[in-house]
Design an enzyme around this catalytic site. Structure first.
Site, mmCIF file in Angstrom:
data_model
loop_
_atom_site.group_PDB
_atom_site.id
_atom_site.type_symbol
_atom_site.label_atom_id
_atom_site.label_comp_id
_atom_site.label_asym_id
_atom_site.label_seq_id
_atom_site.Cartn_x
_atom_site.Cartn_y
_atom_site.Cartn_z
ATOM 1 N N HIS A 80 0.867 -1.206 0.000
ATOM 2 C CA HIS A 80 0.000 0.000 0.000
ATOM 3 C C HIS A 80 0.891 1.240 0.000
ATOM 4 O O HIS A 80 1.474 1.586 1.022
ATOM 5 C CB HIS A 80 -0.907 0.020 1.234
ATOM 6 N N HIS A 100 1.568 5.402 -1.689
ATOM 7 C CA HIS A 100 1.252 6.580 -2.517
ATOM 8 C C HIS A 100 2.566 7.188 -2.995
ATOM 9 O O HIS A 100 3.408 7.542 -2.169
ATOM 10 C CB HIS A 100 0.502 7.638 -1.704
ATOM 11 N N ASN A 148 -5.165 7.230 -6.164
ATOM 12 C CA ASN A 148 -5.929 8.457 -5.852
ATOM 13 C C ASN A 148 -5.220 9.719 -6.349
ATOM 14 O O ASN A 148 -4.914 10.625 -5.592
ATOM 15 C CB ASN A 148 -6.244 8.552 -4.349
ATOM 16 N N LYS A 168 -9.495 -0.630 -5.962
ATOM 17 C CA LYS A 168 -9.582 0.007 -4.647
ATOM 18 C C LYS A 168 -10.925 0.672 -4.428
ATOM 19 O O LYS A 168 -11.398 1.437 -5.275
ATOM 20 C CB LYS A 168 -8.469 1.064 -4.555
ATOM 21 N N HIS A 202 -10.457 1.094 1.653
ATOM 22 C CA HIS A 202 -10.295 2.118 2.688
ATOM 23 C C HIS A 202 -11.532 1.996 3.572
ATOM 24 O O HIS A 202 -12.610 2.449 3.200
ATOM 25 C CB HIS A 202 -10.180 3.528 2.088
ATOM 26 N N HIS A 221 -4.647 -0.575 5.781
ATOM 27 C CA HIS A 221 -4.202 0.256 6.914
ATOM 28 C C HIS A 221 -5.152 0.168 8.111
ATOM 29 O O HIS A 221 -5.751 1.160 8.509
ATOM 30 C CB HIS A 221 -3.983 1.712 6.498
ATOM 31 N N ASP A 236 1.344 2.742 3.507
ATOM 32 C CA ASP A 236 0.498 3.918 3.292
ATOM 33 C C ASP A 236 1.347 5.188 3.320
ATOM 34 O O ASP A 236 0.856 6.253 3.697
ATOM 35 C CB ASP A 236 -0.643 4.000 4.312
ATOM 36 N N HIS A 256 3.043 14.700 1.647
ATOM 37 C CA HIS A 256 2.464 16.008 1.320
ATOM 38 C C HIS A 256 3.526 17.062 1.607
ATOM 39 O O HIS A 256 4.323 16.892 2.532
ATOM 40 C CB HIS A 256 1.238 16.305 2.195
ATOM 41 N N ALA A 269 -4.040 15.025 5.325
ATOM 42 C CA ALA A 269 -3.774 13.738 5.981
ATOM 43 C C ALA A 269 -2.735 12.968 5.180
ATOM 44 O O ALA A 269 -2.852 12.857 3.958
ATOM 45 C CB ALA A 269 -5.061 12.930 6.060
HETATM 46 O O1 DOR Z 1 -3.453 9.709 5.466
HETATM 47 C C1 DOR Z 1 -3.811 9.384 4.333
HETATM 48 N N1 DOR Z 1 -3.248 9.937 3.241
HETATM 49 N N2 DOR Z 1 -4.777 8.479 4.198
HETATM 50 C C2 DOR Z 1 -5.306 8.179 2.997
HETATM 51 O O2 DOR Z 1 -6.189 7.381 2.963
HETATM 52 C C3 DOR Z 1 -4.846 8.881 1.780
HETATM 53 C C4 DOR Z 1 -3.496 9.399 1.944
HETATM 54 C C5 DOR Z 1 -3.084 10.370 0.873
HETATM 55 O O3 DOR Z 1 -3.292 10.104 -0.310
HETATM 56 O O4 DOR Z 1 -2.473 11.407 1.219
HETATM 57 ZN ZN ZN Z 2 -3.447 5.116 1.440
#
Ligand code: DOR
Ligand code: ZN
Length: 348
Positions: A16, A18, A44, A102, A139, A177, A251, A255, A267
């Site tokens: 998992h 990103h 995403n 997903k 999720h 997660h 996960d 950012h 998040a």
């Molecule tokens: O904390 C998170 N960030 N949870 C998620 O489900 C998505 C992820 C994100 O893409 O930043």
């Molecule tokens: Zn995620």
């Protein structure tokens, strides 16, 4: 294999992850490629990766961004929407790059606006996935505004997941997660088709880390960090139990620093910079380093029906300080455990 101060395991995979796109992707992909053999790439983006053609394009972008000589393989995921057709599922499987789909309940998290508004809308897609043996990644949080954010995972199990599992008994599901004892108990009591990933931050942190002594935006993620007892404890027990239903999924979700240190912070926690070291710390805290290889390198591949990686990695017992930040596109990202000392280091 464990000697006093080194630990050798089969190269792990991240089930998992990103990695974003564009310059942000270029900033972080090397972190994962250094550690992991493969990773399940979350879809995403804006717009979401919701068909085979988009998955192929994103796959190519990731491969192009890899460091030279890297043998890392991205495993692509289809983003389910209210309009996902069974033909799209079939086309994705036929394309050969997509290994799972997903479910984001609409509005549950970052870039989930195109997600599913009612589970009934994807029942035809789920039927098709069950037939093809394609895993559903979930999720697992409800988005009902009346439900407290700390209860959203438990209520999702009660309202949605229990029924989906009943209606599709042969469907492979990864409950992504997981953050609660409720989720651990659900997975333990479910059939062999139900597994879960566990992040390093939910193993190593709880809501006190985020909220005591001042609000710490770099600990903010979804699902939100829960109580130490019983939730963090239940995750630590599950991950280190040797039960093949639980495996590694970071996960890692970077950012920009400014987007998190904000009046409405995003998040997501970057953990790819030292994912395996973080898991090693968590397993060591439970005297369970002997269980790390199964969790990190074997159980996930087995669940997805993929071969184990052939290479190994070596971790060395050695203190090092996590950097305060890393470059991220034209700005910076603050990593998990910034400025803290970790006791294990991946040997390059
Ligand atoms: O904390 C998170 N960030 N949870 C998620 O489900 C998505 C992820 C994100 O893409 O930043
Ligand atoms: Zn995620």
């Amino acid at each position: 294999m464990q000697h006093n101060d080194t630990l050798q395991i089969i190269r792990p995979d991240d089930w998992h992850l990103h990695v974003r796109s564009g310059e942000a992707l270029k900033s972080v992909i090397g972190m994962t490629a250094t550690q992991m053999g493969r990773a399940i790439i979350m879809p995403n983006l804006m717009p979401p990766v919701s068909n085979a053609a988009q998955a192929k394009q994103y796959y190519q972008e990731i491969v192009n961004a890899l460091p030279a000589e890297s043998s890392f393989t991205p495993l692509m995921v289809l983003y389910l929407t209210d309009n996902t057709m069974t033909e799209q599922i079939q086309a994705a499987v036929d394309g050969g790059l997509v290994v799972a789909a997903k479910l984001y309940p609409a509005g549950a998290t970052i870039n989930s606006d195109s997600g599913v508004t009612d589970i009934a809308n994807i029942y035809p897609a789920l039927e098709k996935m069950q037939q093809l043996g394609m895993p559903l990644l979930i999720h697992g949080e409800v988005t009902d505004v009346a439900i407290d954010i700390f209860d959203r995972e438990a209520v999702f199990i009660e309202r949605i997941l229990t029924q989906v599992v009943k209606d599709f008994p042969e469907l492979k599901i990864v409950f992504e997660h997981i953050t609660t004892k409720d989720a651990v108990d659900f997975v333990l009591s479910a059939s062999e088709n139900i597994a879960a990933t566990i992040t390093p931050h939910h193993l190593l942190a709880n809501r006190n880390d985020m909220l005591v002594g001042g609000i710490k935006p770099h600990y903010f993620c979804l699902p939100i960090l829960k109580r130490e007892n019983p939730h963090q404890q239940a995750l630590l027990s599950a991950a280190t139990s040797g039960n093949a239903k639980f495996f590694l999924g970071t996960d890692s979700a970077p950012h920009a620093k400014n987007d998190k240190e904000s009046s409405c912070g995003c998040a997501g926690i970057l953990s790819a910079h030292c994912a395996i070291e973080l898991y090693a710390s968590a397993f060591e805290s439970q005297n369970a380093l002997d269980k790390l290889e199964g969790f990190a390198s074997i159980f996930g591949a087995d669940f997805y029906g993929l071969p184990h990686n052939k290479e190994t990695i070596t971790l060395k017992k050695q203190d090092w300080i996590v950097p305060d930040s890393y470059p991220f596109a034209n700005t910076t990202v603050v990593p998990f455990m910034a400025g803290k000392t970790l006791g294990w280091k991946l040997v390059p």
